[in-house]
Design a protein around this motif. Sequence first.
Motif, mmCIF file in Angstrom:
data_model
loop_
_atom_site.group_PDB
_atom_site.id
_atom_site.type_symbol
_atom_site.label_atom_id
_atom_site.label_comp_id
_atom_site.label_asym_id
_atom_site.label_seq_id
_atom_site.Cartn_x
_atom_site.Cartn_y
_atom_site.Cartn_z
ATOM 1 N N VAL A 27 62.747 47.197 47.924
ATOM 2 C CA VAL A 27 62.691 48.632 47.653
ATOM 3 C C VAL A 27 61.278 49.009 47.209
ATOM 4 C CG1 VAL A 27 63.552 50.507 46.196
ATOM 5 C CG2 VAL A 27 65.121 48.715 46.966
ATOM 6 N N ASP A 28 60.715 50.017 47.839
ATOM 7 C CA ASP A 28 59.457 50.622 47.408
ATOM 8 C C ASP A 28 59.802 51.948 46.737
ATOM 9 O OD1 ASP A 28 57.887 48.581 48.572
ATOM 10 O OD2 ASP A 28 58.037 49.563 50.532
ATOM 11 N N SER A 29 59.395 52.102 45.496
ATOM 12 C CA SER A 29 59.811 53.278 44.735
ATOM 13 C C SER A 29 58.636 53.889 43.987
ATOM 14 C CB SER A 29 60.913 52.893 43.739
ATOM 15 O OG SER A 29 61.351 54.002 42.997
ATOM 16 N N LEU A 30 58.352 55.156 44.291
ATOM 17 C CA LEU A 30 57.352 55.923 43.556
ATOM 18 C C LEU A 30 58.110 56.897 42.660
ATOM 19 C CD1 LEU A 30 54.741 56.766 46.327
ATOM 20 C CD2 LEU A 30 54.207 55.713 44.137
ATOM 21 N N MET A 31 57.995 56.698 41.360
ATOM 22 C CA MET A 31 58.761 57.508 40.424
ATOM 23 C C MET A 31 57.851 58.363 39.556
ATOM 24 S SD MET A 31 61.807 54.868 39.260
ATOM 25 C CE MET A 31 60.822 53.368 39.371
ATOM 26 N N ALA A 32 58.381 59.509 39.165
ATOM 27 C CA ALA A 32 57.687 60.404 38.239
ATOM 28 C C ALA A 32 58.694 60.887 37.206
ATOM 29 C CB ALA A 32 57.075 61.583 38.979
ATOM 30 N N SER A 82 69.018 53.988 32.371
ATOM 31 C CA SER A 82 67.797 53.172 32.358
ATOM 32 C C SER A 82 66.826 53.639 31.285
ATOM 33 C CB SER A 82 67.118 53.224 33.733
ATOM 34 O OG SER A 82 67.933 52.646 34.726
ATOM 35 N N THR A 83 66.633 54.935 31.161
ATOM 36 C CA THR A 83 65.697 55.441 30.161
ATOM 37 C C THR A 83 66.227 55.214 28.749
ATOM 38 O OG1 THR A 83 64.248 57.318 29.627
ATOM 39 C CG2 THR A 83 66.526 57.859 30.113
ATOM 40 N N ILE A 129 67.988 44.390 32.685
ATOM 41 C CA ILE A 129 68.983 45.436 32.408
ATOM 42 C C ILE A 129 69.231 46.286 33.652
ATOM 43 C CG2 ILE A 129 69.575 47.382 30.929
ATOM 44 C CD1 ILE A 129 69.355 44.656 29.496
ATOM 45 N N GLY A 130 68.166 46.630 34.386
ATOM 46 C CA GLY A 130 68.326 47.461 35.582
ATOM 47 C C GLY A 130 66.989 47.715 36.244
ATOM 48 N N ALA A 131 67.022 48.006 37.543
ATOM 49 C CA ALA A 131 65.797 48.108 38.333
ATOM 50 C C ALA A 131 64.853 49.204 37.851
ATOM 51 C CB ALA A 131 66.147 48.329 39.808
ATOM 52 N N ASP A 132 65.384 50.324 37.358
ATOM 53 C CA ASP A 132 64.529 51.441 36.965
ATOM 54 C C ASP A 132 64.016 51.330 35.526
ATOM 55 O OD1 ASP A 132 64.843 52.637 39.439
ATOM 56 O OD2 ASP A 132 66.452 53.973 38.783
ATOM 57 N N VAL A 133 64.557 50.413 34.740
ATOM 58 C CA VAL A 133 64.209 50.361 33.319
ATOM 59 C C VAL A 133 62.716 50.112 33.080
ATOM 60 C CG1 VAL A 133 64.753 49.309 31.083
ATOM 61 C CG2 VAL A 133 66.569 49.626 32.773
ATOM 62 N N PRO A 134 62.061 49.178 33.819
ATOM 63 C CA PRO A 134 60.629 48.952 33.547
ATOM 64 C C PRO A 134 59.770 50.205 33.699
ATOM 65 C CG PRO A 134 61.507 47.160 34.878
ATOM 66 C CD PRO A 134 62.577 48.215 34.812
ATOM 67 N N PHE A 135 60.131 51.093 34.614
ATOM 68 C CA PHE A 135 59.334 52.308 34.819
ATOM 69 C C PHE A 135 59.162 53.081 33.519
ATOM 70 C CE2 PHE A 135 59.694 56.969 35.434
ATOM 71 C CZ PHE A 135 58.409 57.210 35.888
ATOM 72 N N PHE A 136 60.216 53.142 32.726
ATOM 73 C CA PHE A 136 60.189 53.974 31.530
ATOM 74 C C PHE A 136 59.371 53.363 30.382
ATOM 75 C CE2 PHE A 136 64.029 55.413 33.771
ATOM 76 C CZ PHE A 136 63.729 56.759 33.871
ATOM 77 N N LEU A 137 58.820 52.164 30.615
ATOM 78 C CA LEU A 137 57.934 51.549 29.632
ATOM 79 C C LEU A 137 56.468 51.868 29.908
ATOM 80 C CD1 LEU A 137 59.505 47.972 29.383
ATOM 81 C CD2 LEU A 137 60.035 49.990 28.002
ATOM 82 N N GLY A 174 62.348 47.246 43.556
ATOM 83 C CA GLY A 174 62.076 48.523 42.906
ATOM 84 C C GLY A 174 61.853 48.369 41.423
ATOM 85 N N ASP A 175 61.577 47.109 40.971
ATOM 86 C CA ASP A 175 61.508 46.828 39.543
ATOM 87 C C ASP A 175 60.221 46.133 39.098
ATOM 88 O OD1 ASP A 175 62.029 44.449 40.840
ATOM 89 O OD2 ASP A 175 63.750 43.887 39.603
ATOM 90 N N VAL A 176 59.255 45.985 40.014
ATOM 91 C CA VAL A 176 58.001 45.302 39.684
ATOM 92 C C VAL A 176 56.848 46.297 39.809
ATOM 93 C CG1 VAL A 176 56.424 43.422 40.266
ATOM 94 C CG2 VAL A 176 58.908 43.091 40.490
ATOM 95 N N LEU A 177 56.143 46.537 38.719
ATOM 96 C CA LEU A 177 55.051 47.512 38.716
ATOM 97 C C LEU A 177 53.931 47.055 39.643
ATOM 98 C CD1 LEU A 177 53.702 50.075 37.551
ATOM 99 C CD2 LEU A 177 52.818 48.633 35.698
#
Length: 298
Positions: free
Chosen positions: A32-37, A105-106, A135-143, A154-157
């Motif tokens: 998964v390639d994920s660009l999040m904002a 996730s947040t 914990i979940g794929a989106d959790v690292p984004f919120f750090l 979708g979980d590796v920066l």
Amino acid sequence: MANRSLTLSAPAKINLYLGVHTERDARGYHRVDSLMAAVGLADTVTVAPAQALTVQTVPASDFPMQKNTAYRAAVAMAEHYGHEANVCVTIEKRIPLCAGLGGPSTDAAAVIVALAELWGIDRADPTLDDIARGIGADVPFFLHASPAFYVGGGDVLAAEYPALPATPVVLVKPREASVSTIEAYRRFDEAPVPATALGAIASALRMGDAKTAYSLIHNNLGVISAQMEPQIQTVLDWLRAQEGIIAVDVCGSGACSFAICDTATTAADLITAARQNGWWAVATELISNTVRIVDSKK
């Protein structure tokens, strides 16, 4: 552990790009390639000293607290760092569940940030990302900062980008609509929808070119979700027909959709009309920060 309470803002996210691919990693997860904002809509998470670990939500949830991502995050932090997670976690929920906005996730990330602060752990410690990933794929984004690009499952920066302008965003969700992420991926495997090339939107974000980035917003899993839940497609079609809309897509696997608007007035008018249609709707904006501590009390 420091005898103090922390209050954190735990924002929602939207996907500016979500590209799901058919190949899988060793864990069995899709590439998964994920660009999040991050957006301004946020849960408020308070972590206070207690005799034992407890998690409660406002309004109250109807499932065991041990299944809450915030509880699991606290347990994982305690196990790794050898501390007792004797805290009461209170989550004031504003982010709807089953929406693709990253609410659970947040909340989990907020607990990780809070315990790191209370235990004197550097927020830049890469171990926190590993715990978050568990914990979940989106959790690292919120750090980390927003926007950012994640690869792997979708979980590796992979990259962080310059902050986007505080652009108005409207979130719209049919009240009873729900999409199972697991089922969405299963349907994707049955009839994969190709992802558009990632390079152009990533390049635009690197250069801080928001206008071009918005024109390239894409989510190939959202196509599947809209097929599964016709109300999502109804919302998408309606949003795209409105004036002053820059871009529209599904949030993650749904069931919420987002519209990037030209002005705050457009956003305000849009939520009024959406609510008249019986949908849940809020006006917010893109923000540059993710989880952050907003108050600390002895």
